[in-house]
Write a protein that holds these residues in place. Sequence first.
Motif, short mmCIF file in Angstrom:
data_model
loop_
_atom_site.label_atom_id
_atom_site.label_comp_id
_atom_site.label_asym_id
_atom_site.label_seq_id
_atom_site.Cartn_x
_atom_site.Cartn_y
_atom_site.Cartn_z
N GLU A 152 63.79 53.42 43.74
CA GLU A 152 64.76 52.53 43.08
C GLU A 152 66.16 52.70 43.67
OE1 GLU A 152 66.94 50.04 40.58
OE2 GLU A 152 64.79 50.09 41.02
N CYS A 168 59.52 37.26 49.92
CA CYS A 168 59.50 37.43 48.48
C CYS A 168 59.45 36.08 47.81
CB CYS A 168 60.76 38.18 48.03
SG CYS A 168 61.00 39.76 48.82
N TYR A 213 58.53 48.09 53.38
CA TYR A 213 57.26 48.30 52.68
C TYR A 213 57.29 49.71 52.11
CZ TYR A 213 55.51 44.12 55.06
OH TYR A 213 55.32 42.85 55.53
N ARG A 257 65.72 42.09 47.37
CA ARG A 257 64.69 42.85 46.67
C ARG A 257 63.58 41.96 46.17
NH1 ARG A 257 67.23 47.72 43.35
NH2 ARG A 257 65.13 47.63 42.52
N CYS A 258 62.35 42.43 46.27
CA CYS A 258 61.22 41.68 45.73
C CYS A 258 60.23 42.62 45.03
CB CYS A 258 60.52 40.87 46.81
SG CYS A 258 60.21 41.74 48.34
N ASP A 259 60.71 43.75 44.58
CA ASP A 259 59.85 44.64 43.81
C ASP A 259 59.93 44.28 42.34
OD1 ASP A 259 62.60 45.54 43.76
OD2 ASP A 259 61.87 47.27 42.62
N LEU A 261 66.43 51.17 47.16
CA LEU A 261 66.55 49.71 47.16
C LEU A 261 67.95 49.28 46.70
CD1 LEU A 261 63.04 48.68 45.82
CD2 LEU A 261 63.86 48.71 48.17
N ARG A 316 54.42 52.74 45.81
CA ARG A 316 54.96 52.59 44.46
C ARG A 316 55.51 53.93 43.96
NH1 ARG A 316 51.74 50.40 39.02
NH2 ARG A 316 53.40 50.99 37.54
N GLN A 339 53.58 48.20 49.47
CA GLN A 339 53.99 46.92 48.90
C GLN A 339 55.28 46.49 49.58
OE1 GLN A 339 54.28 47.17 44.56
NE2 GLN A 339 52.94 48.95 44.58
N VAL A 361 58.71 45.52 49.30
CA VAL A 361 59.66 45.68 48.20
C VAL A 361 61.04 45.14 48.54
CG1 VAL A 361 58.47 47.69 47.23
CG2 VAL A 361 60.24 48.03 48.98
N THR A 378 60.48 36.57 41.99
CA THR A 378 60.80 37.99 42.07
C THR A 378 62.16 38.26 42.67
OG1 THR A 378 59.67 38.13 44.18
CG2 THR A 378 58.39 38.70 42.24
#
Length: 553
Positions: A69, A3, A114, A493-495, A72, A117, A486, A488, A7
């Motif tokens: 969400e 990440c 990963y 966290r890197c979303d 994570l 979305r 993605q 994430v 982010t």
Amino acid sequence: MACSPTTTARKKARTPVNPLVGPLLTDFYQISMAYTYWKHGRHERPAVFELYFRKNPFGGEFTIFGGLEECLCYVENFKVTDDDVEYLRTLLPRAEDEFFEWIRSVDCSKVQIYAVREGTVVFPKCPLLRIHGPLAIAQLLETTLLNLVNFASLATTRVTTNAARMRLAAGPDKKLLEFGLRRAQGPDGGVSASRYAFQGGFDGTSNVLAGRLFPDLPVSGTHSHAFVQSYITGDELDGDGVLGGVNLAEAALTWRRRLGYEDAGSLHAGEFAAFVAYALANPTNFVALVDTYSTLETGLKNFVTVALALKECGFAPKGVRIDSGDLAYLSRESRALFAGVVDAFRGTRHEATAACLEAVSIVASNDINETVLLSLKEQGHAIDCYGIGTHLVTCQAQPALGCVYKLVEIDGEPCIKLSNEIAKTTIPGAKSIYRLVSSADVMLLDLLVPFSHAPPEVGERILCRHPFDHQKRAYVTPSKVLDLHQLVFDGTRCDPDRSLIDIRDHCLEQLRTVREDILRPLNPTPYKTSVTPALFTFFQEIWQRNEPVRELS
């Protein structure tokens, strides 16, 4: 791929909405497996798990992904406490102290996730989450991740998908409100349902706590039958009843005479008093529940008299709610009544006041589900807004989505699970997922590609194969290739931060890109999830290698 600093920087770690979500919200066998991995020195071996589902819900051919969400938040805050350890000691009395020291130190700093979305249209066999990490730690995440995506007290993916299907059934111009708290499976089920219904295309909720927890979520509501019933006669109005310099009750009685309702005799006096009282207290949000006694004979007429008086006080009435009876018929009759009043005063000095009824919304509730929405559309209703509860939050048509969490790779070696049920056989190896799109911007199929392989290229002619049927295959030349995965989570966290409105907008945009024959409620067309020729060949080889050969005698 790590990440970026921009982010990963967070002023404050986000935590799960439900404080029960933590390391002990799991099945005991996850703990006993983790102990066994540790005892035999296997706990740090690199592993890959994939979370996916096998069948679309509600007899349809699409699903909306929800719950990322919360997943994570759970992983970011995963930490076993001293109190947790003391309890685990009672479950594993023979375990060594060193194991408890290890599990006390566990976090997800070595985990990568990963994900698709949130709000994306997804299909069976496609990994929604792909988890890379030490075997024991990734194993410990299984039950909670499945709970948060698949069930979560009846929320996430199923409620999101259910909401999206109801949005399609109702049409884009109708307002949808979630009214399900009282029927939800516990407090978490209620809050989660409010959140994920909005993500799936609803416009608001009646749930006050959900509105506080999620500031993007509009809160609305009217009143109950009990409120109307609490006024027995018309003599129970308190205070002077003046609003904007006008006595509302007196003005309403004047409108009753103008409309010729004073001779009806059947207008319920207590209901009239209740509507006046509610309008005085809530002049900017006057929506009356009109079916406590009789929708056509008294409820609508009492509403009209109070609504017109409220307009004289300087406030516009908002609407009526019908909670029983033939909703299509009653909504049409309501609209006809309002139109008749407007016409009756056209060209008079009361024309502007009466015109407020043209903007009044008709809200329908009463055990509405997708089938009812489609039926009402066929009947030609006049409903503007639906309040939907039980069939949305409890998903009676689909008790569970059926997500699974399967080990697909250990120590860099792909692994497989076989079953007599073909659908339960896993596709080995870590996989990326790409959506192939046509020149007309139509989704063609989703392609599973080994994680270490190059992605498909735009304009490249690709042979796409059914993972379980060698006869089903097709060439596809995509005009667009979308990488659905993605990174994430990479130790942190890197979303990107996304609001509920962002997720809702993404979901509605996704629905606009899916072919109508896939979305239709009756006999929808299945969407294809395919594999590359290389993955198909490898899959067949590892399948043959691991399946015992029977001996017949």
